[in-house]
Scaffold this active site. Structure first.
Site, PDB file in Angstrom:
ATOM      1  N   GLY A  23       2.647  -3.953  32.561  1.00 25.91           N
ATOM      2  CA  GLY A  23       3.445  -2.731  32.239  1.00 25.91           C
ATOM      3  C   GLY A  23       4.455  -2.381  33.058  1.00 25.91           C
ATOM      4  O   GLY A  23       4.418  -2.893  34.428  1.00 25.91           O
ATOM      5  N   CYS A  75      -0.978  -8.587  35.662  1.00 27.33           N
ATOM      6  CA  CYS A  75      -0.133  -7.948  36.606  1.00 27.33           C
ATOM      7  C   CYS A  75      -0.487  -6.149  36.768  1.00 27.33           C
ATOM      8  O   CYS A  75      -1.348  -6.156  37.208  1.00 27.33           O
ATOM      9  CB  CYS A  75       1.208  -7.948  35.703  1.00 27.33           C
ATOM     10  SG  CYS A  75       2.758  -7.700  36.596  1.00 27.33           S
ATOM     11  N   TYR A  76       0.220  -5.522  35.807  1.00 27.45           N
ATOM     12  CA  TYR A  76      -0.435  -4.056  35.952  1.00 27.45           C
ATOM     13  C   TYR A  76      -1.630  -3.945  35.639  1.00 27.45           C
ATOM     14  O   TYR A  76      -2.370  -3.035  36.141  1.00 27.45           O
ATOM     15  CB  TYR A  76       0.769  -3.312  35.083  1.00 27.45           C
ATOM     16  CG  TYR A  76       0.114  -1.684  35.249  1.00 27.45           C
ATOM     17  CD1 TYR A  76       0.984  -0.846  36.046  1.00 27.45           C
ATOM     18  CD2 TYR A  76      -0.740  -1.248  34.245  1.00 27.45           C
ATOM     19  CE1 TYR A  76       0.771   0.353  36.006  1.00 27.45           C
ATOM     20  CE2 TYR A  76      -1.016   0.240  34.667  1.00 27.45           C
ATOM     21  CZ  TYR A  76      -0.365   1.210  35.527  1.00 27.45           C
ATOM     22  OH  TYR A  76      -0.700   2.228  35.553  1.00 27.45           O
ATOM     23  N   HIS A 133       2.161 -13.981  35.044  1.00 22.29           N
ATOM     24  CA  HIS A 133       1.987 -13.739  33.455  1.00 22.29           C
ATOM     25  C   HIS A 133       1.482 -15.111  32.783  1.00 22.29           C
ATOM     26  O   HIS A 133       2.674 -15.809  32.733  1.00 22.29           O
ATOM     27  CB  HIS A 133       3.166 -13.445  32.917  1.00 22.29           C
ATOM     28  CG  HIS A 133       3.376 -11.544  33.002  1.00 22.29           C
ATOM     29  ND1 HIS A 133       2.997 -10.634  32.308  1.00 22.29           N
ATOM     30  CD2 HIS A 133       4.029 -11.302  34.245  1.00 22.29           C
ATOM     31  CE1 HIS A 133       3.593  -9.627  32.963  1.00 22.29           C
ATOM     32  NE2 HIS A 133       3.868  -9.830  34.085  1.00 22.29           N
ATOM     33  N   GLU A 181       0.897 -15.585  29.699  1.00 25.21           N
ATOM     34  CA  GLU A 181       1.385 -15.509  28.305  1.00 25.21           C
ATOM     35  C   GLU A 181       2.603 -16.005  28.076  1.00 25.21           C
ATOM     36  O   GLU A 181       2.983 -16.609  26.987  1.00 25.21           O
ATOM     37  CB  GLU A 181       1.111 -14.121  27.732  1.00 25.21           C
ATOM     38  CG  GLU A 181       2.327 -13.016  28.403  1.00 25.21           C
ATOM     39  CD  GLU A 181       1.738 -12.436  29.602  1.00 25.21           C
ATOM     40  OE1 GLU A 181       0.854 -13.069  30.146  1.00 25.21           O
ATOM     41  OE2 GLU A 181       2.363 -11.319  29.780  1.00 25.21           O
ATOM     42  N   ASP A 236       7.266 -12.932   4.077  1.00 23.45           N
ATOM     43  CA  ASP A 236       5.829 -12.431   3.865  1.00 23.45           C
ATOM     44  C   ASP A 236       5.336 -12.210   2.761  1.00 23.45           C
ATOM     45  O   ASP A 236       4.297 -12.418   2.248  1.00 23.45           O
ATOM     46  CB  ASP A 236       6.200 -11.040   4.859  1.00 23.45           C
ATOM     47  CG  ASP A 236       6.332 -11.404   6.176  1.00 23.45           C
ATOM     48  OD1 ASP A 236       6.163 -12.397   6.678  1.00 23.45           O
ATOM     49  OD2 ASP A 236       6.850 -10.347   7.000  1.00 23.45           O
ATOM     50  N   LYS A 269       3.450 -13.463  12.680  1.00 21.81           N
ATOM     51  CA  LYS A 269       4.562 -14.251  11.811  1.00 21.81           C
ATOM     52  C   LYS A 269       3.957 -15.596  11.822  1.00 21.81           C
ATOM     53  O   LYS A 269       4.145 -16.252  10.865  1.00 21.81           O
ATOM     54  CB  LYS A 269       6.194 -13.981  12.294  1.00 21.81           C
ATOM     55  CG  LYS A 269       6.965 -14.542  11.419  1.00 21.81           C
ATOM     56  CD  LYS A 269       7.044 -13.546  10.272  1.00 21.81           C
ATOM     57  CE  LYS A 269       8.357 -13.712   9.332  1.00 21.81           C
ATOM     58  NZ  LYS A 269       8.609 -12.503   8.445  1.00 21.81           N
TER      59      LYS A 269
END
Ligand code: XMP
Length: 524
Positions: free
Chosen positions: A58, A85-86, A180, A182, A238, A380
């Site tokens: 964050g 991280c944060y 990170h 991710e 979608d 998605k």
């Protein structure tokens, strides 16, 4: 099958730019997860019954007063916790360690982490081994850093500017990483998250396309019973996947309404009918409303007014068709998980709202119908995978986004049928060339824009005075910023020649090289 949602990771969002990426990686590892704001109530934490918790990064600093904190109920859970991280700094701070603002030691971008102790989360994970020491290549983005550890924690990894780059209390299954995992720049990131959710949290990895479909179908059948469902089918990814899924679940109880507004791409209406009505046997009512839309748009050149007219007329026509289907009790929509996250108001109001939810097609909220949103939990990429498994053509589920107002905002100024026909023909040439050169999937969005100005050209012996089109192709991750794609010159040259040679009313083709910002992706 056991309930697919029984094993679930709770992701606490501290406002990080990449929180959704964490969730996508967890899903890719085969585990269901949800993102909740950091001010989630302790009761909601208890009710969630997480198999493990991930605390996101964050933008704030735990060294500041009133910075976001981890809900106390999380720190007493007896499940594994991973702070990123944060999230790691908040954990350290709340458990009695120390974090300091260290601007001089901030790290942004690539960093090398040396592994200095063993812990199950990192066992055998490394990018490099040198003199019996293992290293990881990671991506960092921090100003603050952990200076001292809470009781029970040890240092597992260290980088040049973050002495506590990885920390662990292995016995309590609490882990913290300053980098990170991710983002793809952290080479072992996917493995680290997989290791956390599968091995450390003990989840089975059941979240895959086949199981998601089976689970969704069971739930839809239970929810809908014998009642009838109405769906506004746009031909976009979608709503197409919702149609395929509902058809699989409830067959003839589904009726789709497809409004052809005359602002679609070449043959798009026929393709939608071919795919759904002809090949899949879905009941689709096609409403040919080109004249109504073009009449309503006559003389209007302001982009926002055009958008409003198109949106309102769509709703009006859809409601007229819906009223004919007297037995329908449900309105299905293609809302997906990012829409849900972005519109989720935080419980205390202190985690901020990013943007309000605008649902697909902008259908009225006050319809008498109950809402059915079978893709609400999905990202998605999951929607796309499921679409293919449900039998939709891969090219359809991989298509670039197409704005609701369609060609209405790609014809600058007043919209006329003549312009729409010219634009459709030119755009088809451009898109076909992208496919032919294997470039369609390498750009995020590509299209043609019609400029209602005339320019001089020359063909054979004759001088011509005709319209101009612009080609636009962009690369982007989130559509908030974008850069023009560096398409090969030869390909652009080929497209330009094909357009001018085969469409008599076009004298000139240009390529839009603007970035967003300062430009936008669309021209209107
Ligand atoms: P801009 O032009 O704002 O576009 O950079 C960002 C993304 O949003 C799409 N877009 C729209 N989609 N209705 C939509 O459903 C609209 O009015 C609209 N305007 C822009 C655009 O195609 C791009 O993907």
């Amino acid at each position: 099958m056991a309930d697919l949602h029984d094993q679930r990771i709770l992701i606490i969002d501290f406002g990080g730019q990449t929180t959704q990426l964490i969730a996508r990686r967890v899903r890719e590892a085969g585990v269901y997860c949800e993102i909740h704001p950091w001010d989630i109530s302790n009761e909601a934490v208890a009710q969630y019954r997480a198999s493990g918790v991930i605390l996101s990064g964050g933008p704030e600093s735990v060294t500041q007063a009133n910075s976001p904190t981890i809900p106390s109920a999380i720190l007493t859970l007896e499940v594994p916790i991973l702070g990123i991280c944060y999230g790691m700094q908040a954990m350290v701070n709340q458990l009695g360690g120390e974090v300091q603002a260290q601007a001089a030691h901030s790290e942004f971008g690539y960093a090398k982490v040396e592994l200095v102790a063993d812990t199950p989360l990192f066992l055998d994970l490394r990018d490099e081994r040198n003199n019996d020491t293992d290293y990881l290549d990671v991506w960092m983005s921090h100003g603050d850093r952990v200076e001292s550890l809470p009781d029970g924690f040890e240092r597992v990894g260290t980088s040049e500017n973050a002495p506590m780059a990885i920390i662990a209390n292995t016995q309590a299954q609490r882990y913290g990483i300053q980098f990170h995992p991710e983002v793809t720049h952290t080479v072992q990131g996917e493995q680290i998250l997989k290791r956390f959710v599968l091995d450390i949290c003990g989840c089975d990895g059941l979240w895959n396309a086949g199981n998601i479909i089976e689970d969704a179908i069971t739930r839809i059948r239970k929810q809908v019973g014998k009642e009838e469902v109405l769906l506004g089918l746009s031909g976009g990814v979608d709503s197409s996947v919702v149609a395929a899924m509902l058809h699989e679940a409830i067959g003839d109880q589904l009726t789709c309404v497809f409004v052809d507004n005359g602002l679609l791409r070449l043959n798009e209406g026929d393709q939608v009918m071919e795919t759904f009505a002809k090949n899949m046997g879905v009941r689709v009512i096609r409403v040919d409303a080109e004249d109504r839309f073009l009449d309503a748009l006559a003389g209007v050149s302001d982009p926002e007014r055009k958008r409003k007219i198109i949106g309102n007329l769509f709703v009006e026509i859809f409601e007229q068709e819906a009223a004919k289907l007297v037995n329908a009790n449900w309105l299905a929509q293609g809302t997906i998980y990012p829409d849900v996250i972005e519109s989720a108001a935080s419980t205390s109001g202190s985690a901020h709202l990013i943007k309000s939810h605008h649902n697909v097609g902008g259908l009225p909220a006050n319809m008498r119908l109950k809402l059915l949103e079978p893709l609400r939990e999905l990202f998605k990429d999951e929607v796309r995978r499921i679409g293919v498994d449900l039998g939709l053509p891969p090219a359809m589920v991989q298509r670039h986004p197409f704005p609701g107002p369609g060609l209405g905002v790609r014809i600058l100024g007043e919209v006329k049928k003549e312009y729409a026909d010219i634009l459709r023909a030119a755009d088809a040439i451009f898109i076909e060339a992208l496919y032919a050169h294997d470039l369609y999937d390498k750009v995020s969005q590509a299209f043609t824009v019609f400029l209602p100005v005339k320019s001089v050209g020359v063909t054979g012996d004759g001088r011509r005075y005709d319209y101009v089109v612009a080609l636009r192709a962009v690369e982007t991750v989130d559509f908030m910023t974008a850069r023009a794609a560096r398409l090969p010159w030869d390909m652009l040259d080929e497209v330009s020649r094909n357009i001018c040679n085969s469409i008599p009313r076009i004298s000139r083709v240009s390529y839009d090289i603007s970035s967003k910002p300062p430009a936008t992706i669309e021209w209107e």
